[in-house]
Design an enzyme around this catalytic site. Structure first.
Site, PDB file in Angstrom:
ATOM      1  N   GLU A   1     -11.046  -3.712 -31.991  1.00 10.18           N
ATOM      2  CA  GLU A   1      -9.992  -4.123 -31.062  1.00 10.18           C
ATOM      3  C   GLU A   1      -8.960  -5.044 -31.693  1.00 10.18           C
ATOM      4  OE1 GLU A   1     -11.890  -7.882 -28.632  1.00 10.18           O
ATOM      5  OE2 GLU A   1     -12.484  -5.876 -28.001  1.00 10.18           O
ATOM      6  N   HIS A   2      -9.240  -5.546 -32.879  1.00 11.05           N
ATOM      7  CA  HIS A   2      -8.294  -6.447 -33.540  1.00 11.05           C
ATOM      8  C   HIS A   2      -7.250  -5.709 -34.374  1.00 11.05           C
ATOM      9  CE1 HIS A   2     -11.845  -9.392 -33.237  1.00 11.05           C
ATOM     10  NE2 HIS A   2     -11.063  -9.537 -32.195  1.00 11.05           N
ATOM     11  N   HIS A   3      -7.640  -4.587 -34.998  1.00  8.97           N
ATOM     12  CA  HIS A   3      -6.725  -3.875 -35.896  1.00  8.97           C
ATOM     13  C   HIS A   3      -6.551  -2.397 -35.531  1.00  8.97           C
ATOM     14  CE1 HIS A   3      -8.430  -7.230 -38.317  1.00  8.97           C
ATOM     15  NE2 HIS A   3      -7.139  -7.409 -38.571  1.00  8.97           N
TER      16      HIS A   3
ATOM     17  N   GLN B   1     -18.128  -5.276 -32.625  1.00 10.50           N
ATOM     18  CA  GLN B   1     -19.516  -4.817 -32.731  1.00 10.50           C
ATOM     19  C   GLN B   1     -20.477  -5.707 -31.953  1.00 10.50           C
ATOM     20  OE1 GLN B   1     -20.724  -3.708 -36.700  1.00 10.50           O
ATOM     21  NE2 GLN B   1     -22.859  -4.174 -36.251  1.00 10.50           N
TER      22      GLN B   1
ATOM     23  N   HIS C   1     -16.873  -1.441 -41.438  1.00 11.04           N
ATOM     24  CA  HIS C   1     -15.618  -1.679 -40.741  1.00 11.04           C
ATOM     25  C   HIS C   1     -14.436  -1.407 -41.660  1.00 11.04           C
ATOM     26  CE1 HIS C   1     -17.221  -3.771 -37.085  1.00 11.04           C
ATOM     27  NE2 HIS C   1     -18.298  -3.679 -37.843  1.00 11.04           N
TER      28      HIS C   1
ATOM     29  N   CYS D   1     -11.437  -2.156 -41.176  1.00 10.30           N
ATOM     30  CA  CYS D   1     -10.533  -3.305 -41.249  1.00 10.30           C
ATOM     31  C   CYS D   1     -10.930  -4.244 -42.384  1.00 10.30           C
ATOM     32  CB  CYS D   1     -10.466  -4.055 -39.916  1.00 10.30           C
ATOM     33  SG  CYS D   1     -12.036  -4.661 -39.309  1.00 10.30           S
TER      34      CYS D   1
END
Length: 186
Positions: free
Chosen positions: A76-78, A116, A144, A146
């Site tokens: 959800e961040h990248h 996660q 991940h 990211c």
């Protein structure tokens, strides 16, 4: 599909310096919008729909484990993928869950924008809610993008998260048995 989503992807192409009228990119906004909708289809599902009544009476009170359930999610961040596997266990108290439903629960929550740590808890709490188990344990191991494709660019790092509910939290023996059965205990 919302009419706005393809136009947002067109704007992203322009924003990164591409020409959305270039032959190879003409249909990219529409394809990217469809892909994003598919990758996030967990928002369109509910726990009740996914389980669909697949709870069955059982006298079994021994640990049930579904190992190596592959999962694909978006950070959800990248908005970059994280890919891994979930190991889910529960101790029934009169009812067992249809085998495929564990994988469907994992998929429903993974197909949402996630971190996660939250994904692990959502899966555990959903299995607990549906089965009323004496305990639920979930371990997720994931890579991940990211972290692999940008930032620190560490290719071999794996993030592990766990949530232990009920007897898995209260009993070190039960927790140890679970970890040993999934190959995570030394």
């Amino acid at each position: 599909m919302s009419q706005e989503l393809p136009s947002f992807f067109r704007e992203i192409l322009i924003g990164v310096g591409e020409d959305p009228e270039r032959e190879g990119l003409l249909d990219t906004p529409k394809r990217a919008a469809k892909a994003m909708q598919y990758l996030c289809h967990g928002y369109q599902k509910s726990l009740e729909e996914v389980v669909n009544g697949a709870l069955f009476a059982s006298d079994n009170d021994e640990m049930v484990i579904v190992k190596d359930v592959e999962l694909y999610s978006l950070c959800e961040h990248h908005l970059l993928p994280f890919i891994g596997k979930a190991h889910v266990a529960y101790i029934p108290t009169g009812k067992v869950l249809g085998l495929s439903k564990v994988a469907r629960i994992v998929d429903m929550y993974a197909r949402r924008l996630q971190i996660q740590e939250n994904l692990t808890r959502q899966i555990a709490e959903a299995v607990q809610q549906v089965t009323n188990a004496a305990g639920v344990a979930v371990v997720i191991e994931a890579k991940h993008m990211c972290m692999m494709m940008r930032g620190v660019e560490k290719q071999n790092s794996v993030m592990s998260t766990s949530v232990m509910l009920g007897v898995f939290r209260e009993s070190s023996n039960t927790r140890h048995e679970f970890l040993q059965l999934i190959g995570r205990s030394h």
